[in-house]
Design a protein around this motif. Structure first.
Motif, PDB file in Angstrom:
ATOM      1  N   GLY A 574       0.790  -1.228   0.000  1.00  0.00           N
ATOM      2  CA  GLY A 574       0.000   0.000   0.000  1.00  0.00           C
ATOM      3  C   GLY A 574       0.818   1.271   0.000  1.00  0.00           C
ATOM      4  N   LEU A 575       2.145   1.166   0.131  1.00  0.00           N
ATOM      5  CA  LEU A 575       2.961   2.373   0.246  1.00  0.00           C
ATOM      6  C   LEU A 575       2.939   3.193  -1.041  1.00  0.00           C
ATOM      7  CD1 LEU A 575       4.850   4.149   1.831  1.00  0.00           C
ATOM      8  CD2 LEU A 575       6.754   2.639   1.200  1.00  0.00           C
ATOM      9  N   LEU A 576       3.188   2.550  -2.181  1.00  0.00           N
ATOM     10  CA  LEU A 576       3.147   3.292  -3.441  1.00  0.00           C
ATOM     11  C   LEU A 576       1.747   3.827  -3.719  1.00  0.00           C
ATOM     12  CD1 LEU A 576       5.395   1.394  -6.031  1.00  0.00           C
ATOM     13  CD2 LEU A 576       5.744   3.658  -5.037  1.00  0.00           C
ATOM     14  N   GLU A 577       0.740   3.066  -3.338  1.00  0.00           N
ATOM     15  CA  GLU A 577      -0.635   3.520  -3.540  1.00  0.00           C
ATOM     16  C   GLU A 577      -0.911   4.768  -2.704  1.00  0.00           C
ATOM     17  OE1 GLU A 577      -4.147   3.387  -5.535  1.00  0.00           O
ATOM     18  OE2 GLU A 577      -2.431   2.043  -5.793  1.00  0.00           O
ATOM     19  N   ALA A 622       8.262  -5.867 -12.405  1.00  0.00           N
ATOM     20  CA  ALA A 622       6.915  -5.393 -12.070  1.00  0.00           C
ATOM     21  C   ALA A 622       6.980  -4.155 -11.180  1.00  0.00           C
ATOM     22  CB  ALA A 622       6.125  -6.503 -11.380  1.00  0.00           C
ATOM     23  N   LEU A 623       7.885  -4.168 -10.205  1.00  0.00           N
ATOM     24  CA  LEU A 623       8.006  -3.029  -9.302  1.00  0.00           C
ATOM     25  C   LEU A 623       8.533  -1.806 -10.046  1.00  0.00           C
ATOM     26  CD1 LEU A 623       7.818  -1.807  -6.510  1.00  0.00           C
ATOM     27  CD2 LEU A 623      10.065  -2.766  -5.970  1.00  0.00           C
ATOM     28  N   LYS A 624       9.489  -2.045 -10.943  1.00  0.00           N
ATOM     29  CA  LYS A 624      10.010  -0.925 -11.726  1.00  0.00           C
ATOM     30  C   LYS A 624       8.908  -0.292 -12.562  1.00  0.00           C
ATOM     31  CE  LYS A 624      14.756  -2.708 -12.072  1.00  0.00           C
ATOM     32  NZ  LYS A 624      15.801  -3.236 -12.985  1.00  0.00           N
ATOM     33  N   ASP A 625       8.049  -1.127 -13.132  1.00  0.00           N
ATOM     34  CA  ASP A 625       6.935  -0.599 -13.930  1.00  0.00           C
ATOM     35  C   ASP A 625       6.001   0.245 -13.072  1.00  0.00           C
ATOM     36  OD1 ASP A 625       7.857  -1.757 -16.222  1.00  0.00           O
ATOM     37  OD2 ASP A 625       6.544  -3.525 -16.107  1.00  0.00           O
TER      38      ASP A 625
END
Length: 639
Positions: A574-577, A622-625
């Protein structure tokens, strides 16, 4: 029974016979008695009147059935009417008072009659021959009857009684009545009355009386003094050398009279955080001393106190002595910390307190040795004031205060108020101070650095650093704070990390601090990014959220730091969100800031770009995207 033209001796005999009967049905005879009393009064038959009223007072005292009859037939009214007659001898007026006092005992209708002439009773307190009986009558009048208590407050009975107490005019036998009346009257004072000149006079007199120590009434006097001190405006009036000196003497005098068990209970009562299984004490001595400590502490926070006192004032010197170790017998040391802390309001004063007066040394000992949360909390608050000037921070670190904080944190104390204040102190100590940053990040428990002082440290080779324990304990479940105005341990731990990162980010290589070594040791700390991520994720502290975002961006400026941030992003989906919502203005972001170039928006841009610049194998495709996609969204908002 006819009383017309009978001689006075026969009248007294007939009255005595009448009063031996049952009160029922005696209305008519009593009216005739009242008529004869009026005639005797006009004729100045003082001796006969005295005998008559003595008989009436005795009768109504024995049988309350006479109370209503005395009111209805005018006997009570006659006693009230002539009570203040200057031509009546004191012996006769004493009998009037006996009739009045026995008529109002547990009789609210009679009390309503007497309250109308209350002033006549109040003035008699100052007459030596009548003071005792007047106080007893007032006691009977006010006991369980609020209208009378309110009326005595309006007439400032408290000022009259306190003045007579101070002058020593009241007989010892009357003190119980006088003190009860004082308590009742004080409780009925209005907000305006509580701050008028009569209240100041009453307070001054009672303070002097309390210092004389009357074992039977000491607690009541102190309770009334505390009642006044709990009013914020009244505190301004008494924040003067004369009053504060006496209040401190009273506090210290009260303290030395308590047993060890009571002292411990006072410390518990003073604790900011109360547990569910720790109810408030019911011991009068415990409650009074804790309230007195808190009241004097609050008084020291007033503008008047700051104007009237300096750290060199005699009374401040007196309380300063309470900081000397051991403090486990002195709840007043809590007050000393607060009073001195409230005087530490300028860089000049704070620097003198540290460099000249060395006040930080006993505070350090409190952190190391004392286990009372109330005292540790007060000492930490004072130390945080002392740490505001940058010039003090190195000396505070040299005194091993950081080690003291580390030991306390590592001990596992669960008091949220103390933990939060301790983390806030650490944050202040590392701000713009390379030596203290080195202590927090590099030093391990048990290591000696040749610094002054022989203080006990856990002997653990290669033990945890202060930063390591700070991070570890900030992530543990915590009890709620008693007030949202208090420092939150998790928030202050995150701010400490940000303060360190800020300094490392602007420090050049080759300076007095080995920046690279500190940075590498910092990122060896497990979960070092997690407190910052939690700041970003929480929604209660807006400024702290911004600092968390800034801290993540600063951390990501190096490969090791970026690895820590990426590890946290992978663990917390949830951090990036949360950052995305923030950037889109859904949760305190751009739209709420009112401009695309807001501080938090820029910090988010910096973070995402730094992650792309420094990611390694830790970030999968996936994380880089996801990171690049979020950066693209932010880029569109900038247009």
């Amino acid at each position: 029974m006819s009383t017309n033209n009978v001689n006075e001796v026969e009248f007294i005999q007939q009255l005595g016979t009448l009063l031996e009967n049952n009160p029922a049905g005696q209305d008519a005879p009593l009216r005739q008695i009242q008529e004869e009393l009026a005639r005797l009064s006009q004729n100045g038959a003082t001796s006969t009147l005295e005998q008559a009223y003595q008989s009436l007072g005795t009768a109504v005292g024995k049988d309350k059935g006479w109370q209503t009859l005395f009111r209805d037939t005018g006997i009570l009214g006659s006693a009230l009417k002539d009570l203040d007659s200057s031509n009546r001898p004191a012996s006769l007026r004493k009998q009037y008072l006996r009739v009045i006092g026995n008529c109002v005992a547990d009789n609210d209708l009679n009390r309503e009659v007497v309250v109308k002439d209350l002033q006549k009773l109040v003035v008699l307190i100052t007459e030596e021959e009548l003071a005792t009986i007047a106080l007893i009558v007032l006691f009977n009048l006010c006991n369980d009857f609020d209208p009378a208590k309110a009326a005595t407050a309006a007439l400032r009975l408290d000022a009259t009684i306190s003045r007579e107490l101070f002058l020593g005019h009241l007989p010892e036998a009357t003190l119980d009545y006088a003190v009860d009346l004082l308590t009742w009257t004080t409780g009925k004072l209005t907000a305006d009355q509580l701050k008028d000149e009569y209240s100041l006079e009453t307070f001054a007199a009672l303070l002097k009386v309390a210092l004389q120590y009357d074992e039977d009434h000491y607690h009541e006097y102190v309770a009334i003094i505390i009642h006044y001190l709990q009013d914020p405006e009244f505190q301004q009036y008494v924040a003067t050398p004369k009053f504060v000196d006496d209040l401190v003497v009273l506090m210290l005098d009260f303290e030395i009279r308590l047993t060890s068990t009571e002292i411990e209970a006072v410390f518990q009562e003073l604790s900011i955080t109360k547990s569910d299984d720790q109810p408030s004490s019911e011991e009068t001595t415990v409650l009074l001393l804790s309230q007195l400590v808190n009241s004097i502490s609050a008084l020291s926070a007033t503008d008047a106190f700051a104007q009237n006192f300096t750290v060199r004032s005699p009374v401040i010197e007196r309380v300063r002595a309470k900081l000397d170790y051991p403090t486990d017998r002195s709840p007043s040391a809590v007050c000393a910390c607060v009073m001195l802390g409230n005087l530490a309001m300028s860089d000049e004063v704070c620097i003198d307190m540290v460099s000249i007066m060395q006040l930080h040394m006993p505070l350090r000992d409190i952190i190391f040795f004392d286990k009372h949360p109330a005292l540790v909390y007060a000492a930490l608050g004072f130390l945080r004031h002392l740490a505001f000037p940058e010039a003090n921070r190195t000396e505070l670190g040299d005194a091993r205060i950081i080690e003291g904080c580390h030991n306390f944190i590592a001990s596992g104390s669960d008091d949220p108020a103390v933990r939060g204040e301790m983390a806030a102190l650490l944050c202040k100590l590392v701000t713009n101070n390379s030596k203290n940053i080195e202590r927090v990040v590099m030093y391990r428990v048990g290591e000696r650095r040749g610094e002054p002082g022989e203080l006990p440290l856990r002997s653990v080779s290669n033990g945890p650093t202060c930063l390591g324990d700070l991070v570890k304990h900030s992530l543990l479940p915590a009890r709620p704070l008693p007030s949202t105005a208090m420092k939150n341990f998790m928030v202050e731990a995150g701010r400490t990390i940000v303060a360190i990162l800020r300094y490392l980010g602007r420090s050049a290589a080759g300076g007095e601090l080995d920046v690279e070594a500190v940075r590498l040791r910092m990122f060896e700390c497990p979960d070092v990014a997690k407190p910052l991520a939690r700041l970003v994720r929480q929604r209660f502290y807006a400024d702290a959220r911004s600092e968390g975002l800034l801290g993540l961006g600063l951390m990501a400026q190096s490969h090791e730091g970026a690895a820590s941030v990426i590890s946290e992003i992978k663990e917390d989906e949830g951090l990036l969100e949360a950052i995305k919502d923030f950037a889109e203005g859904k949760d305190g972001g751009v739209e709420q800031q009112g401009q695309a170039g807001g501080r938090d928006y820029q910090n988010a841009i910096v973070l995402l770009q730094a992650l792309q610049n420094n990611w390694g194998d830790e970030a999968n495709a996936a994380l880089k995207d996801r990171i690049m996609s979020l950066q693209e969204i932010l880029g569109k908002l900038m247009v």
